[in-house]
Each structure stands twice: as C-alpha cells, then as structure tokens.
Design a protein around this motif. Structure first.
Motif, PDB file in Angstrom:
ATOM      1  N   PRO A 220       0.802  -1.229   0.000  1.00  0.00           N
ATOM      2  CA  PRO A 220       0.000   0.000   0.000  1.00  0.00           C
ATOM      3  C   PRO A 220       0.836   1.282   0.000  1.00  0.00           C
ATOM      4  O   PRO A 220       0.480   2.260  -0.662  1.00  0.00           O
ATOM      5  CB  PRO A 220      -0.824  -0.130   1.287  1.00  0.00           C
ATOM      6  N   GLU A 221       1.961   1.265   0.710  1.00  0.00           N
ATOM      7  CA  GLU A 221       2.773   2.482   0.755  1.00  0.00           C
ATOM      8  C   GLU A 221       3.409   2.786  -0.595  1.00  0.00           C
ATOM      9  O   GLU A 221       3.584   3.951  -0.972  1.00  0.00           O
ATOM     10  CB  GLU A 221       3.848   2.360   1.837  1.00  0.00           C
ATOM     11  N   GLN A 222       3.744   1.716  -1.342  1.00  0.00           N
ATOM     12  CA  GLN A 222       4.259   1.931  -2.700  1.00  0.00           C
ATOM     13  C   GLN A 222       3.199   2.562  -3.599  1.00  0.00           C
ATOM     14  O   GLN A 222       3.503   3.437  -4.417  1.00  0.00           O
ATOM     15  CB  GLN A 222       4.724   0.603  -3.302  1.00  0.00           C
ATOM     16  N   ALA A 223       1.963   2.093  -3.438  1.00  0.00           N
ATOM     17  CA  ALA A 223       0.873   2.661  -4.239  1.00  0.00           C
ATOM     18  C   ALA A 223       0.611   4.111  -3.845  1.00  0.00           C
ATOM     19  O   ALA A 223       0.307   4.964  -4.700  1.00  0.00           O
ATOM     20  CB  ALA A 223      -0.390   1.818  -4.065  1.00  0.00           C
ATOM     21  N   ILE A 224       0.743   4.410  -2.554  1.00  0.00           N
ATOM     22  CA  ILE A 224       0.580   5.794  -2.101  1.00  0.00           C
ATOM     23  C   ILE A 224       1.622   6.692  -2.756  1.00  0.00           C
ATOM     24  O   ILE A 224       1.329   7.829  -3.162  1.00  0.00           O
ATOM     25  CB  ILE A 224       0.670   5.863  -0.563  1.00  0.00           C
ATOM     26  N   ASP A 225       2.844   6.171  -2.886  1.00  0.00           N
ATOM     27  CA  ASP A 225       3.909   6.968  -3.509  1.00  0.00           C
ATOM     28  C   ASP A 225       3.595   7.337  -4.955  1.00  0.00           C
ATOM     29  O   ASP A 225       4.128   8.324  -5.481  1.00  0.00           O
ATOM     30  CB  ASP A 225       5.245   6.206  -3.454  1.00  0.00           C
ATOM     31  N   LEU A 226       2.743   6.542  -5.614  1.00  0.00           N
ATOM     32  CA  LEU A 226       2.356   6.866  -6.991  1.00  0.00           C
ATOM     33  C   LEU A 226       1.433   8.077  -7.045  1.00  0.00           C
ATOM     34  O   LEU A 226       1.297   8.716  -8.090  1.00  0.00           O
ATOM     35  CB  LEU A 226       1.655   5.660  -7.631  1.00  0.00           C
ATOM     36  N   VAL A 227       0.778   8.365  -5.925  1.00  0.00           N
ATOM     37  CA  VAL A 227      -0.235   9.421  -5.888  1.00  0.00           C
ATOM     38  C   VAL A 227       0.325  10.718  -5.306  1.00  0.00           C
ATOM     39  O   VAL A 227      -0.086  11.810  -5.685  1.00  0.00           O
ATOM     40  CB  VAL A 227      -1.468   8.965  -5.062  1.00  0.00           C
ATOM     41  N   THR A 228       1.255  10.583  -4.376  1.00  0.00           N
ATOM     42  CA  THR A 228       1.767  11.778  -3.706  1.00  0.00           C
ATOM     43  C   THR A 228       2.862  12.449  -4.535  1.00  0.00           C
ATOM     44  O   THR A 228       3.686  11.777  -5.156  1.00  0.00           O
ATOM     45  CB  THR A 228       2.338  11.415  -2.325  1.00  0.00           C
ATOM     46  N   THR A 229       2.849  13.762  -4.547  1.00  0.00           N
ATOM     47  CA  THR A 229       3.866  14.547  -5.247  1.00  0.00           C
ATOM     48  C   THR A 229       4.373  15.645  -4.311  1.00  0.00           C
ATOM     49  O   THR A 229       3.663  16.041  -3.366  1.00  0.00           O
ATOM     50  CB  THR A 229       3.282  15.205  -6.516  1.00  0.00           C
ATOM     51  N   PRO A 230       5.583  16.148  -4.540  1.00  0.00           N
ATOM     52  CA  PRO A 230       6.110  17.232  -3.686  1.00  0.00           C
ATOM     53  C   PRO A 230       5.152  18.420  -3.634  1.00  0.00           C
ATOM     54  O   PRO A 230       4.611  18.841  -4.664  1.00  0.00           O
ATOM     55  CB  PRO A 230       7.429  17.599  -4.368  1.00  0.00           C
ATOM     56  N   TRP A 231       4.927  18.937  -2.424  1.00  0.00           N
ATOM     57  CA  TRP A 231       4.011  20.067  -2.171  1.00  0.00           C
ATOM     58  C   TRP A 231       2.565  19.755  -2.587  1.00  0.00           C
ATOM     59  O   TRP A 231       1.751  20.666  -2.728  1.00  0.00           O
ATOM     60  CB  TRP A 231       4.481  21.341  -2.898  1.00  0.00           C
ATOM     61  N   GLY A 232       2.242  18.464  -2.774  1.00  0.00           N
ATOM     62  CA  GLY A 232       0.917  18.111  -3.282  1.00  0.00           C
ATOM     63  C   GLY A 232      -0.158  18.063  -2.218  1.00  0.00           C
ATOM     64  O   GLY A 232       0.106  18.007  -1.017  1.00  0.00           O
ATOM     65  N   VAL A 233      -1.407  18.042  -2.689  1.00  0.00           N
ATOM     66  CA  VAL A 233      -2.540  18.013  -1.759  1.00  0.00           C
ATOM     67  C   VAL A 233      -2.694  16.640  -1.096  1.00  0.00           C
ATOM     68  O   VAL A 233      -3.173  16.546   0.036  1.00  0.00           O
ATOM     69  CB  VAL A 233      -3.853  18.397  -2.485  1.00  0.00           C
ATOM     70  N   THR A 234      -2.280  15.576  -1.792  1.00  0.00           N
ATOM     71  CA  THR A 234      -2.456  14.239  -1.225  1.00  0.00           C
ATOM     72  C   THR A 234      -1.589  14.052   0.015  1.00  0.00           C
ATOM     73  O   THR A 234      -2.068  13.563   1.054  1.00  0.00           O
ATOM     74  CB  THR A 234      -2.111  13.157  -2.269  1.00  0.00           C
ATOM     75  N   ILE A 235      -0.316  14.425  -0.074  1.00  0.00           N
ATOM     76  CA  ILE A 235       0.561  14.245   1.075  1.00  0.00           C
ATOM     77  C   ILE A 235       0.143  15.149   2.229  1.00  0.00           C
ATOM     78  O   ILE A 235       0.257  14.784   3.402  1.00  0.00           O
ATOM     79  CB  ILE A 235       2.047  14.481   0.690  1.00  0.00           C
ATOM     80  N   ARG A 236      -0.401  16.327   1.918  1.00  0.00           N
ATOM     81  CA  ARG A 236      -0.897  17.201   2.970  1.00  0.00           C
ATOM     82  C   ARG A 236      -2.054  16.538   3.719  1.00  0.00           C
ATOM     83  O   ARG A 236      -2.129  16.575   4.944  1.00  0.00           O
ATOM     84  CB  ARG A 236      -1.357  18.537   2.387  1.00  0.00           C
TER      85      ARG A 236
END
Length: 259
Positions: A220-236
């Motif tokens: 799951p964490e690998q899949a999350i990395d596909l969605v998150t980007t630097p300064w992005g809304v997903t990681i926030r």
C-alpha cells in the motif's frame, strides 16, 4: 451433498444467501433451521427447505453448520448431538470465541470432524474473507469445506490460536472499513457533494484501491507513492490524518477487538 444451516440471524442468514448464489449446493439441498418464523419465511421463497426443528435439519445433512450466538452453541449442540454422524458428517461452527475443546467435550464420541469458521457479512455477496480451523479433519474434508467458502469469497486455513486475530481483522474489520467510508462520505458532503454522490465516490475509490493492489501486488505504501507529489494536496491530507492518529487508531482498534 446436503447442508443444514442452524441459525438464520445476521451471519447465518448472510451465509445462506451466499450458498443460494453459489453452485456447490442446489437450493433444495439447503435446509435452514431457526425458531423465528420471520427468519425462515425469508428463505422459503428461495426454494430452500425451512424448519424450526434443529434435529430435523441436522439428521440428513452431510454438512451441519451451526451459526448462533456463542452462548447458544452449547444448547444447540446438546439438542442435536444424538443425530450427528461422526463417520459421515462434517460439523461447521460459526461462533466467535467458542473453543474446539469445549465443543469436543460437549459432544464426546458424537463429534464429527469439526471446523471452526469465521466469515464476514460480505459472504452474502460472495466477497467474504473467511477463516477456517480444521479440527480432527482429513485433508479431503478440509478441501471440501474450504471449497465451500472459497466460492463465497476468499478463505484462509489457519490455526485456532490465530482465529481471534482473524475475527477482528476481517469479521470486525468490515465494520471498520465501513466506518472509514462513512467518515469520508461525510467529509465529501462538507466539500460540497450531495450525500448519496459522496458515498458513491468513496465506495468506488475504495474498490479502485483494492483492485489496484490486487492487480499490481504493490505494498500500500508503494501505491501511495504513486499518488503523492512534492508540495501536493495528497501528502498534505495524509499527514493531517497521521497527525490526528489515523494509523495508530486503526492498530489500537484492531488490538482492542482481538482482546
């Protein structure tokens, strides 16, 4: 092959719904026994046999499935043990917390090959995660029971020691998943969607996450990395959830359920 389902409450009824949708048993080879007339009327129209007599249900069945509240298991088994056939029947008990040693003590020499089974209510939709513990059963008998539940979802053969953990992870866990869906849906309303639209969006999103993990084999964490980007809304958003204890709350809830 004939099966008797003794107990047609929430879990028993869901299991019967799955059996009816499956191909392993013909409807006429399924017998539902329950003291509630409303419960058995529910299935009478489906072409299954119905009765309020547990003995009548168990006598001719190849698989006897007892699915009642844990504190009623002894009473049900005590009432049918004189018609059980250890040499030609399989006994499935769906009841959290009931030990195989207790069942064997209650039934004595009349105990057929026993299976402790914990599904979840998605069994009605052929999507259960089911745990099966064989007790005194052959590989062939175990394959029969596993095949029965495999048709209604996925099945894991495990030992009795892990059954409580399996119960909280999958049987209780389906409620935890629904709580997330409810919370995310409520959040969707706050973001401006109508309640029904928000629920549909969240359900499809959860289904998509599951299918993605199944198809790719990603952690799951690998899949999350596909969605998150630097300064992005997903990681926030993820970090805000973690600040509020999201992962910790899930783990603590699972451990509390296992106790």
């Amino acid at each position: 092959m004939k099966i008797a389902m003794i107990g047609a409450g929430a879990m028993g009824g869901a299991t019967v719904e799955g059996l009816i949708k499956g191909n392993m048993f013909k409807n006429e080879d399924i017998t539902v026994a329950d003291p509630s007339q409303a419960a058995i009327d529910r299935f009478a129209a489906s072409g299954v046999s119905v009765t309020s007599d547990n003995v009548l249900a168990a006598r001719d069945a190849d698989v006897v499935c007892v699915c009642v509240k844990p504190w009623l298991v002894w009473k049900v088994l005590e009432g049918i043990k004189h018609v059980l056939r250890p040499s030609s029947q399989l006994l499935v008990v769906i009841a959290a917390g009931v030990k195989s040693s207790e069942i064997k003590e209650w039934l004595g020499d009349n105990c057929p090959p026993l299976f402790l089974v914990i599904p979840n209510i998605a069994i009605a939709q052929m999507a259960s995660m089911t745990f099966v513990v064989p007790v005194g059963a052959t590989d062939e008998q175990t394959a029969t029971v596993k095949g029965m539940f495999d048709e209604m979802g996925q099945t894991l053969i495990t030992d009795e020691q892990h059954l409580a953990a399996g119960t909280t992870l999958a049987s209780c866990g389906i409620a935890y998943a629904m709580r997330y869906i409810r919370a995310a849906s409520e959040g969707g309303v706050e973001l401006g969607f109508k309640a029904e639209d928000a629920k549909q969006i969240v359900m499809q999103t959860v289904e998509g996450a599951v299918k993605l993990l199944e198809a790719t084999g990603l952690h799951p964490e690998q899949a999350i990395d596909l969605v998150t980007t630097p300064w992005g809304v997903t990681i926030r958003g993820l970090n805000e959830m973690e600040h509020a204890g999201f992962t910790s709350a899930v783990i603590r809830g699972l451990k509390a359920g296992a106790k």
